[in-house]
Write an enzyme that holds these catalytic residues in place. Structure first.
Site, PDB file in Angstrom:
ATOM      1  CD  GLU A   1      -1.320  -2.573 -15.878  1.00 15.00           C
ATOM      2  OE1 GLU A   1      -1.202  -2.779 -16.751  1.00 15.00           O
ATOM      3  OE2 GLU A   1      -0.626  -2.110 -15.404  1.00 15.00           O
TER       4      GLU A   1
ATOM      5  CE  LYS B   1      -2.714   0.308  -4.241  1.00 11.67           C
ATOM      6  NZ  LYS B   1      -2.391   0.993  -5.116  1.00 11.67           N
TER       7      LYS B   1
ATOM      8  CB  VAL C   1      -0.679  -0.316   1.297  1.00 11.19           C
ATOM      9  CG1 VAL C   1      -1.123   1.445   1.053  1.00 11.19           C
ATOM     10  CG2 VAL C   1      -2.049  -1.308   1.837  1.00 11.19           C
TER      11      VAL C   1
END
Lengths: 432, 432
Positions: free
Chosen positions: A193, A208, A135
């Site tokens: 991405e 996270k 994280v």
């Protein structure tokens, strides 16, 4: 097993982060030895392809495609896992723990789903599994929660933990570009991405948050416990109207524990522009921890990148080397007496911003506000934003006072059923 | 000496922070035991006056006025020093170390002057001296430098570490009040002492910077190595002109190491309004650490107060209890191969803002800019702010490009000697 002055390291994965770890272990060896009190030596590296060209070339005899080569090496004390993805990393970590190796992982996907089980296995085996890099990249947050804030009860953990979406939202907020354009830009810059789903739908942030909430509340919270909603439906208009109301829009990961239970949710939020969190721009991350003694503490920095992630990984390696953590693996699995299950999203209470297109004629507002009144939702403001007199349409923004999510969902359904409501644009939760 | 499941604590001082520590040890005992892995028991408290009424009353038999009672108690493992001030706290800490006690201190005055000597004595004795509470109150900064950022080379540590002056500057910046009024307000609110010298002259911040710089650069930097300059000469005008140029004014504590040596200085600085540090308002503190791997990391939170300081103290107590720090006292005294002495302020290079009153007649600007040119100082902008045609006076602001402090000091002398310069108002350094 190994000389007391040498710690052997096995690396699982040699992508960007793996190469960074190998490079820093090599190039900063002397400084790391002075800091850790032992020589850190890279012994074996697990890769998929032995022949692939690497950014940071390593001697061929260090590379292997067989995990057993790494696990069976008695000179390896710590495994650094930077494969990414839940499978097979999850299985590899558990096998490393069974083999008596300490593990340092950057893998949020694994820790969000299997963290509680892995930490329990580590405690049983008497080895450590540390995960600072999972994280906030290079920004310390796991360590501070485990150590620096250890005397505190954690009330809430709120943050911006996904750099890709924060970059997109920053562009939308400052430059008025729309979502598709900002996403394209983020992809061109390598921040997003080709398939951006995990980022823009809030899935990465939910991973996270599961890791942070488990640790903060000492409860086994996994990714599937976390409500998540992405940023794909936000429009340039919402930023404009938000700004007029004194807000900006951020994708927030928020966990909170009170007498009524634990909340854990990721979704776009209107937050006041003058807060520190509102100023966190671009790919940067920030996590604010709310505590009983220390008040609110904010940690802000790079949320990703090979070198920042390497910084976090090596901090964990040094911690294990110095034997700083006496009770391995216990954090985040110790049961508490309090509530440890996460509230359904329907039970969350906050404020709401709702933008909709309505018919422009007398009595329409009365019909709309009645929907809220019937559901006991109190309205803070109704603002008419634009009127198209020719088409007899108007755009309005309604901001509510605190209300239950379930009531708002009912209101949205009832509004959609009204003939005078032409379109419900956006619903964004407001935290102020 | 003590049961392995109990850690005995001696407290030196029972003011606001001491009472906070006693209260939390008492009221959160169960939670602290679970976290620390041992029962933390308050054994003795050193006070000046046994009969004084206390916010948090303790059994009379815990109190003593004799340090030897505390040092001689074999059931005490850790001494928590919250007396404040350099004397006698410095001597008490050294005596505690000699007696084989671990020490946790909130005392920046002592650590800034005697930290290197104390840490060396602790290393020899094999005990730990931890001091998270000495900088930044409840905001973790010492721990992150020692642990979370351990793999990094620290390039710079810059921050707002004095809440009193930050409150005053925030009022001056946002509300246009002048220094005297803002100070009075801070005193009324209890943020500033009746004698505010230590805060407003930058002395308190210099103490804290000495502590941070010693740790960051592993060099024995003490308070007298740190240049400091206060905020008393800042005027509402400077905030106004600063804002026009895109800056706000903060009292910054700044330490940096590069190939040319170490800088350590505390003075008012014009910083761009859109930076995170510029948004740190009121009594809050923030420290930004610049590193080689993790980039810039910012820590932000409460810089003072009984409960935040107690949070930091108990984190250190828990760290010692868990035996997390294997090499006691070595941090901040380990000699380095690099430069460890601090550059004289004259050698510092930055940009400068200079406000002055000049005679309003032809050729004056040429005379003034020639002073800069003769000293090889390049001017970024000259802005005429106000003209009083009747008095033939004008106010101008000059902002320079990067220049050496010594050159600027020469320029200020030469300017003052010019007949056409009626008054030099303010010189503020610019960091952007």
């Amino acid at each position: 097993v190994t000389d007391s002055k040498t710690i052997g390291i096995g690396l699982l994965g040699l992508g960007g982060v793996g190469s960074g770890v190998a490079r820093v272990l090599t190039e900063k060896g002397e400084q790391l030895t002075a800091t850790a009190g032992a020589k850190l030596v890279l012994r074996r590296v697990l890769v998929r392809d032995l022949t692939k060209e690497r950014d940071f070339p390593l001697p061929a005899n260090l590379l292997t495609t067989d995990l057993d080569d790494v696990l069976a090496d008695p000179s390896i004390d710590i495994l650094v896992e930077v494969l990414g993805g839940q499978t097979p990393a999850n299985e590899y970590i558990l096998r490393a723990v069974s083999a008596g190796k300490h593990v340092v992982t950057a893998n949020k996907d694994v820790m969000a789903r299997y963290g509680p089980a892995i930490l329990e296995a580590a405690a049983e085996q008497g080895v450590q599994v540390l995960y600072e890099a999972s994280v906030g990249g290079g920004t310390p947050i796991i360590g501070p929660l485990q150590r620096d804030l250890a005397a505190n009860e954690i009330i809430a953990v709120n943050g911006i933990v996904n750099g890709t979406t924060n970059y997109i939202l920053t562009r939308m907020a400052h430059d008025g570009v729309d979502f598709a354009e900002a996403l394209k830009e983020a992809q061109d810059l390598g921040y997003a991405e080709p398939d951006p789903t995990n980022d823009v739908e809030g899935i990465d942030a939910a991973y996270k948050l599961a890791v942070l909430a488990s640790l903060a509340f000492q409860a086994p919270i996994v990714d599937t416990d976390v409500y998540h909603e992405g940023i794909t439906s936000l429009t340039a208009r919402d930023f404009l109207y938000g700004r007029e109301l004194g807000y900006t829009i951020k994708l927030m990961a928020m966990a909170r524990r009170d007498d009524h239970g634990i909340e854990a949710r990721v979704h776009p939020v209107l937050i006041p522009v003058d807060t520190m969190i509102a100023k966190v721009d671009g790919v940067l991350n920030a996590v604010e921890v709310e505590t009983d003694l220390a008040g609110k503490v904010l940690f802000h920095g790079q949320g990703a990148g090979a070198m920042p992630t390497t910084s976090a990984i090596l901090a964990d390696v040094i911690t294990i080397t110095k034997g700083q953590m006496e009770r391995p693996g216990t954090t985040a699995v110790a049961p508490t007496t309090g509530e440890t299950s996460v509230k359904p999203m329907a039970d969350v209470e906050t404020k709401y911003y709702i933008r909709m297109n309505i018919a422009e004629r007398p009595g329409v507002l009365a019909q709309i506000t009645r929907v809220f009144g019937d559901l006991q939702i109190s309205i803070a403001s109704v603002i008419q934003k634009e009127i198209d007199f020719k088409a007899l349409r108007a755009e309005i923004v309604i901001v509510t006072n605190r209300a239950r999510e379930s009531s708002i969902q009912n209101a949205l359904q009832d509004l959609a059923a009204l003939e005078v409501v032409l379109e419900i644009g956006t619903m964004i939760r407001v935290e102020d």
